[in-house]
Design a protein around this motif. Structure first.
Motif, PDB file in Angstrom:
ATOM      1  N   GLY B 256       0.806  -1.220   0.000  1.00 65.08           N
ATOM      2  CA  GLY B 256       0.000   0.000   0.000  1.00 65.08           C
ATOM      3  C   GLY B 256       0.835   1.264   0.000  1.00 65.08           C
ATOM      4  N   MET B 257       1.845   1.314   0.897  1.00 69.14           N
ATOM      5  CA  MET B 257       2.666   2.521   1.007  1.00 69.14           C
ATOM      6  C   MET B 257       4.125   2.158   1.270  1.00 69.14           C
ATOM      7  SD  MET B 257       0.382   5.102   3.350  1.00 69.14           S
ATOM      8  CE  MET B 257      -0.355   3.936   4.472  1.00 69.14           C
ATOM      9  N   ILE B 258       5.028   2.973   0.740  1.00 68.39           N
ATOM     10  CA  ILE B 258       6.437   2.886   1.134  1.00 68.39           C
ATOM     11  C   ILE B 258       6.940   4.299   1.389  1.00 68.39           C
ATOM     12  CG2 ILE B 258       7.020   0.759  -0.096  1.00 68.39           C
ATOM     13  CD1 ILE B 258       8.329   2.532  -2.273  1.00 68.39           C
ATOM     14  N   ILE B 259       7.980   4.387   2.205  1.00 69.82           N
ATOM     15  CA  ILE B 259       8.637   5.672   2.401  1.00 69.82           C
ATOM     16  C   ILE B 259       9.933   5.614   1.607  1.00 69.82           C
ATOM     17  CG2 ILE B 259       9.842   7.118   4.077  1.00 69.82           C
ATOM     18  CD1 ILE B 259       7.598   6.365   6.049  1.00 69.82           C
ATOM     19  N   ASP B 260      10.074   6.523   0.654  1.00 73.01           N
ATOM     20  CA  ASP B 260      11.249   6.462  -0.215  1.00 73.01           C
ATOM     21  C   ASP B 260      11.657   7.869  -0.639  1.00 73.01           C
ATOM     22  OD1 ASP B 260      13.295   5.247  -1.573  1.00 73.01           O
ATOM     23  OD2 ASP B 260      12.010   3.860  -2.684  1.00 73.01           O
ATOM     24  N   GLY B 261      12.814   7.957  -1.246  1.00 70.86           N
ATOM     25  CA  GLY B 261      13.345   9.257  -1.637  1.00 70.86           C
ATOM     26  C   GLY B 261      12.901   9.667  -3.028  1.00 70.86           C
ATOM     27  N   SER B 262      13.076  10.945  -3.346  1.00 69.97           N
ATOM     28  CA  SER B 262      12.672  11.426  -4.663  1.00 69.97           C
ATOM     29  C   SER B 262      13.467  10.746  -5.773  1.00 69.97           C
ATOM     30  CB  SER B 262      12.820  12.944  -4.741  1.00 69.97           C
ATOM     31  OG  SER B 262      13.943  13.380  -4.035  1.00 69.97           O
ATOM     32  N   PHE B 263      14.639  10.201  -5.417  1.00 68.57           N
ATOM     33  CA  PHE B 263      15.441   9.495  -6.431  1.00 68.57           C
ATOM     34  C   PHE B 263      14.734   8.253  -6.949  1.00 68.57           C
ATOM     35  CE2 PHE B 263      16.890   8.767  -2.097  1.00 68.57           C
ATOM     36  CZ  PHE B 263      16.580   7.436  -1.933  1.00 68.57           C
ATOM     37  N   ALA B 264      13.688   7.789  -6.227  1.00 69.03           N
ATOM     38  CA  ALA B 264      12.981   6.576  -6.652  1.00 69.03           C
ATOM     39  C   ALA B 264      11.883   6.886  -7.672  1.00 69.03           C
ATOM     40  CB  ALA B 264      12.375   5.868  -5.449  1.00 69.03           C
ATOM     41  N   VAL B 265      11.608   8.170  -7.864  1.00 68.72           N
ATOM     42  CA  VAL B 265      10.487   8.555  -8.729  1.00 68.72           C
ATOM     43  C   VAL B 265      10.598   7.918 -10.116  1.00 68.72           C
ATOM     44  CG1 VAL B 265       9.413  10.484  -9.956  1.00 68.72           C
ATOM     45  CG2 VAL B 265       9.934  10.702  -7.532  1.00 68.72           C
ATOM     46  N   ALA B 266      11.758   8.080 -10.749  1.00 68.29           N
ATOM     47  CA  ALA B 266      11.916   7.592 -12.121  1.00 68.29           C
ATOM     48  C   ALA B 266      11.691   6.087 -12.197  1.00 68.29           C
ATOM     49  CB  ALA B 266      13.307   7.943 -12.644  1.00 68.29           C
ATOM     50  N   THR B 267      12.254   5.340 -11.235  1.00 68.01           N
ATOM     51  CA  THR B 267      12.117   3.883 -11.226  1.00 68.01           C
ATOM     52  C   THR B 267      10.655   3.486 -11.061  1.00 68.01           C
ATOM     53  OG1 THR B 267      14.195   3.945 -10.014  1.00 68.01           O
ATOM     54  CG2 THR B 267      13.128   1.810 -10.209  1.00 68.01           C
ATOM     55  N   ILE B 268       9.961   4.153 -10.160  1.00 64.00           N
ATOM     56  CA  ILE B 268       8.561   3.811  -9.914  1.00 64.00           C
ATOM     57  C   ILE B 268       7.698   4.207 -11.116  1.00 64.00           C
ATOM     58  CG2 ILE B 268       6.563   4.365  -8.454  1.00 64.00           C
ATOM     59  CD1 ILE B 268       8.532   4.386  -6.073  1.00 64.00           C
ATOM     60  N   GLN B 269       7.987   5.391 -11.656  1.00 64.90           N
ATOM     61  CA  GLN B 269       7.262   5.846 -12.835  1.00 64.90           C
ATOM     62  C   GLN B 269       7.334   4.807 -13.953  1.00 64.90           C
ATOM     63  OE1 GLN B 269       8.698   9.794 -13.495  1.00 64.90           O
ATOM     64  NE2 GLN B 269       6.637  10.596 -13.116  1.00 64.90           N
TER      65      GLN B 269
END
Lengths: 305, 413
Positions: B256-269
């Motif tokens: 449901g949720m994870i706490i992660d850094g903005s650096f993960a945005v591209a990977t998740i996108q």
């Protein structure tokens, strides 16, 4: 006295020249060994006497301080204990299993090549790939091993994520990987035992178990000694499997799978404490040397055939 | 003789006319490398007398590679480093302080977001970032809907309630997690820099030499975090096998949720095949204390750059930290600008993905690591001793504090 010179065969000059050539050829690998093996060992020995941090400008001499620090270093002691446990589990299990499979393999004739290939496959599989597959196999959530356990109505286990089970699971991976090599060694050893001994034993009415204990085992002694010694050294240097089974918390959880070799790596290349890491290396070297000498002394037996 | 002098003169003239070549190092990350290649082309066009040679190394070996080039006096003129490595690199004399006339301290502190103060060592700045990263909550909108969670959580209480509706299974076998708990992911940063502060404490003394989280606030924070596992059973560490367990599991739609850094945005996108969103890190209900963990990669000038090279390196560094480069970096790499002006830009703050990360910049704290690997291990082991071995949060906290203080003492002795 004069007879010796007379007794010398006519080809003496040639032989002397051959000896010289042999020395010359031996000198090349020796030189390589000295430069690539011994020199770094001596340099590590020297470095261990310094507070050698590659991120510092000066490397002060500290004498034996790195060694006295070792005695109070909890992480080192944990790593040492773990390494001992790995060795004590891994070496006997791998030899017993290897011998059992080799004896059975030496008896089958059909599909022999296929069996050998299957057992040998893990040994030539890249360790990193094997570690990743293993991680998945033993995953508490999705791993087939736990699925199997639940079929048997057994509770699911943490395996690599549990501080009390992670070391055993890691050791199992190493045993599984080394088994193929172990089997090949024993197959060669078994093939070298002349059939006539078994035939003679049979005529004398010996049972299979007696023949195994009185003939097979003693004559396999050189192979067993080789396996014990090389196996022990390999386990004492265990590194790659441990690193890759828990990549974000290497040697974890809670340092339960950490080994001396991994600790050396972390000190040297994670924290740049080369001096202290060298002291650990020297300790590991001393331990391996000591154990190997003891093993060779007590295990090697001569049997009159 | 005359000929020789002419020849020597001619050589000097050609030498000074020849372009200065700088070597730039960063770790190998596809979008960063290609963006840097474009930027270098742009920079070389503006400065025809300077050539930049980019060299990259795999992330796992990067720090080792940089460190081993130190004693040899080899390696880059301008180098990209994790800010947490700075104390060790400054200590070694490997980096030179940024020339004060080109980078005045007052201007740096006026133009950049506050967290970059961790790169000021002994009153001097040694390196500057192009971009920075903060933490936020990534959430799976589809799982929220399917589990009947109507409003995304704003407080930690709502965070727990939402997670409890989403989680499926129980320890040790979960099939779906409410919260992708992962102490050795970004969670330990969140615990140290966010929860401790939200409970009114502070993880370290102002000079960074003393551990101060072994306090009432620290205990509350450690208790709260570990109870997400022990009491509320929202999830489990290492849910998925592999390096990025919690993130991979989130991308697979199982969390449901994870706490992660903005650096993960591209990977998740790139990976996520469902509707997802980003939320601010929660606060405690009835409290407005916000905090965040900020981290960044910096560019510094090594001691190898002298004379002409130093001048060129200064120019290049100015270029790398300019507003234009920060904009390019955001567009191509996805990391948020380190400049105060750009990151307070209204459109960026309203961006549904980057907004929460940018909003956290004013209250983002970054830890001054003196031994990043060792300090991380102290926290991860402490948390694991509670969730895997049933130790009390109090004893775990004491242990982390003792372990970490020892590392700080070793460095500051």
């Amino acid at each position: 006295m004069s007879t010796t010179s007379k007794a010398r065969p006519p080809g003496g000059a040639i032989r002397r020249q051959q000896t010289r050539t042999a020395y010359l050829f031996l000198a090349v690998p020796l030189l390589f060994f000295l430069i690539v093996r011994f020199l770094p060992t001596l340099m590590a020995l020297r470095m261990s006497l310094f507070d050698w941090n590659i991120l510092k400008d000066t490397q002060p001499f500290v004498g034996l301080e790195n060694y006295t620090r070792l005695a109070q270093d909890e992480r080192f002691l944990t790593a040492l204990k773990n390494t001992a446990v790995y060795t004590l589990i891994g070496v006997p299990v791998q030899i017993a299993l290897g011998l059992a499979v080799a004896v059975m393999l030496s008896r089958v004739t059909a599909l022999r090549g296929l069996y050998r290939a299957l057992y040998f496959a893990p040994y030539v599989t890249p360790i990193v790939a094997a570690a990743w597959v293993w991680q998945w196999l033993f995953s508490p959530q999705f791993g087939p091993v736990n699925t199997f356990l639940t079929w048997l109505h057994l509770p699911a286990q943490g395996f690599l994520t549990s501080p009390s089970q992670a070391l055993g699971t890691t050791a199992a991976l190493v045993v599984w990987q080394n088994l193929g090599f172990q089997i090949v060694l024993f197959l060669a050893g078994l093939a070298a035992i002349p059939r006539t001994y078994f035939e003679a034993a049979e005529i004398d009415g010996a049972t299979g178990a007696q023949a195994f204990r009185r003939i097979t085992l003693p004559l396999l002694n050189p192979t067993i000694v080789f396996s014990v010694v090389t196996g022990t050294i390999a386990y004492l240097q265990l590194f790659t499997q441990v690193v890759n089974l828990n990549f974000t918390d290497q040697g974890g959880p809670l340092s339960s799978t950490t080994t001396v070799a991994l600790y050396i790596y972390q000190l040297a290349f994670g924290r740049f404490q080369m001096g202290y890491a060298s002291a650990v290396t020297v300790m590991l070297f001393a331990i391996i040397l000591l154990i190997t000498v003891i093993q060779l002394k007590f295990l090697t037996r001569r049997y009159d055939a | 003789m005359k000929h020789l002098v002419t020849l020597a003169l001619a050589l000097t003239v050609t030498a000074s006319a020849a372009p200065v070549t700088l070597t730039y190092w960063q770790y190998d990350y596809a979008s960063k490398v290609s963006t840097m290649n474009d930027l270098i082309k742009q920079f070389e066009a503006q400065n025809p007398d300077i050539k930049i040679k980019q060299e990259t190394f795999p992330y796992d070996a990067y720090n080792q590679k940089v460190a081993s080039s130190v004693p040899a006096g080899q390696g880059p003129d301008v180098v990209n480093l994790f800010y947490g490595w700075l104390p060790q690199y400054v200590d070694s004399g490997y980096l030179q302080p940024l020339p004060a006339k080109d980078f005045p301290t007052a201007a740096i502190e006026r133009d950049f977001v506050p967290m970059i103060k961790t790169s000021k060592i002994g009153g001097k700045y040694y390196a500057l970032p192009t971009s920075v990263r903060t933490l936020a909550v990534f959430y799976n909108k589809d799982l929220f809907k399917a589990s009947g969670v109507l409003t995304p959580p704003r407080t930690w209480e709502e965070f727990i309630a939402a997670s409890q509706k989403i989680v499926k299974g129980a320890p040790p076998r979960f099939t779906q997690l409410g919260f992708g708990i992962q102490p050795d992911g970004q969670d330990y940063h969140m615990l140290r820099e966010v929860l401790v502060r939200q409970y009114g404490g502070s993880p370290y003394s102002a000079d960074g030499k003393q551990v101060t989280y072994d306090s009432a606030a620290g205990l509350k924070a450690m208790t709260f975090y570990t109870e997400l596992y022990t009491k509320y059973k929202l999830g489990t560490p290492n849910f998925f096998p592999g390096n990025n367990s919690y993130r991979d599991a989130f991308i697979a739609g199982k969390v449901g949720m994870i706490i992660d850094g903005s650096f993960a945005v591209a990977t998740i996108q790139k990976g996520a095949k469902f509707n997802w969103g980003v939320l601010n890190l929660p606060t405690f209900s009835g409290s407005s204390v916000r905090s965040n963990f900020g981290s960044y990669w910096v560019n510094g000038i090594t001691k190898n750059a002298k004379g002409d090279k130093l001048d060129a390196a200064v120019k290049f560094l100015k270029f790398l930290t300019s507003a234009d480069t920060q904009r390019t970096w955001l567009k191509n790499v996805g990391e948020i600008p380190a400049g105060k002006k750009l990151s307070s830009d209204a459109t960026l703050r309203r961006d549904p993905v980057y907004g929460p990360f940018v909003a956290a910049l004013p209250f983002a704290h970054s830890t001054l690591f003196v031994d990043e690997a060792g300090q991380r291990k102290a926290w991860v082991d402490a948390i694991n001793s509670v969730i895997l071995q049933g130790a009390t949060p109090a004893s775990a906290l004491k242990r982390a504090a003792a372990d970490e203080q020892k590392l700080l003492n070793e460095y500051y002795k």
